[in-house]
Enzyme design. Sequence first.
Site, PDB file in Angstrom:
ATOM      1  N   HIS A  71      -3.322   2.393   4.038  1.00  0.00           N
ATOM      2  CA  HIS A  71      -4.354   3.415   3.944  1.00  0.00           C
ATOM      3  C   HIS A  71      -4.027   4.471   2.900  1.00  0.00           C
ATOM      4  CE1 HIS A  71      -5.886   1.727   7.724  1.00  0.00           C
ATOM      5  NE2 HIS A  71      -7.005   2.351   7.437  1.00  0.00           N
ATOM      6  N   GLY A  72      -2.786   4.683   2.581  1.00  0.00           N
ATOM      7  CA  GLY A  72      -2.494   5.692   1.580  1.00  0.00           C
ATOM      8  C   GLY A  72      -1.008   5.859   1.339  1.00  0.00           C
TER       9      GLY A  72
END
Length: 475
Positions: free
Chosen positions: A326-327
């Site tokens: 996700h990041g």
Amino acid sequence: MVFNSFEYLLFLPIAFFLYWFVFNKRITSQNLLLLILSYIFYGWWDWRFLSLIAFSSFVDYHAGIYIYRAKRDQIKKLWLWLSILVNLGFLGVFKYYNFFAESFAGLFLNFGYEVDALTLDIILPVGISFYTFQTMSYTIDIYRRRLVPTTNMLHFFTFVSFFPQLVAGPIERATNLLPQFHKKRFFDYAFAAEGLRQILWGLFKKVVIADNSAIIVNQVFENYHELGPVDLIVGAVFFTFQIYGDFSGYSDIAIGTAKLFGFKLMQNFAFPYFSRDISEFWRRWHISLSTWFRDYLYIPLGGSKGGKWMTLRNIFIIFIVSGLWHGANWTFVVWGGLNALYMVPLIIFNLNRYHTSDISKHQLLPNISQLFNIILTFVLTCLAFIFFRSLSIKDAWEYLSGIFIIEGWAYPTVDIRILVFVFFMLIVEWFNRDRSFGLSISNLPIIARWLIYISILMILILFGKSSDSFIYFQF
């Protein structure tokens, strides 16, 4: 180009007209049109990154053929690893290089050694986490003999870049989507009408729920030091609705748009905020990614076959990797780790598959026990999402600490309209929880349906906000 932009409002009807009325004679011409449209759609953001999609498609197309034709396992593995390394290499350079370089320098700084972090001045290509996973699953499935590779390069390139789901999913499997490019498509009015309803519902969730919630969320998270616990709780709750409206709204628009062109994409959200435990939540939230990690990471690691400890180990691995997906920030790792922790008691007491049936089936409302479980699951989700939204672990911890202080409790000031809209969304989705999306109301009388459509359109026009992009574009 984004779904909630004026450019897309012009792009979609033109694409629809060309697809069904000009290029409708042959599959090849329709697929070529879709490829051109998809490259225009993606190149509208930054045309330079089209080379990444084209190169990834080229490598995986040939890797799939050579894996299938190879007689020796060593050759098959060689082509498989070439595909995996190319795709993960793109992710490593564009998404994670600076993160690991800065983390490496920070680690040495903790021991008193100053190391210059050699970082790259690059931007993250939109959608790279989605289409790289999609192409990797293609070559892995061929290697596992679950899929026969296509020998039509046009069909494969179109499959990889199909514009409705290119930027933020669903992460489609070739076993589902690719065969649809080989078959003649015929216009189905009922199927297209369902697609329009799903687009309308997705736009409502995005520009009404998510973008109105974002106003509250941004104010709270940017000024959390100055706010009391009630305001912090409000900020966390509305971020939970913001990210749901934003991402599930995108998925609805993507799936609905695909229906306009005769394609069926997989369901990506199944009303996750009605889940009765975290395990059920993850079977309903971002389904295409959850099942991807299940099939290509969790099961190869041994899944749940090695006893409780191995199961827990594998659970933590996939959630931490999911957080990193996700990041490139430690906040996402903590978010993934928290969700793994939530799973621990369910695994230990064999409750992770306890809630697999539809909630309150054939009942108007949930019972007290179900309602308690839904609320508890939602609260745990809100707490974890604080890390997801915060810029750093320090910010997230201070935000959480602010929630649990004794003084400073006061009534929050929230626009009553956004509360009404959220409540309306939950009501609509509750009564359609056994369907594929919230506005699946073809069973209602036509007058009732049109009253709902017109009401939602009026809400969109009067109260919809406009943001530049979707949250998941950054992933």
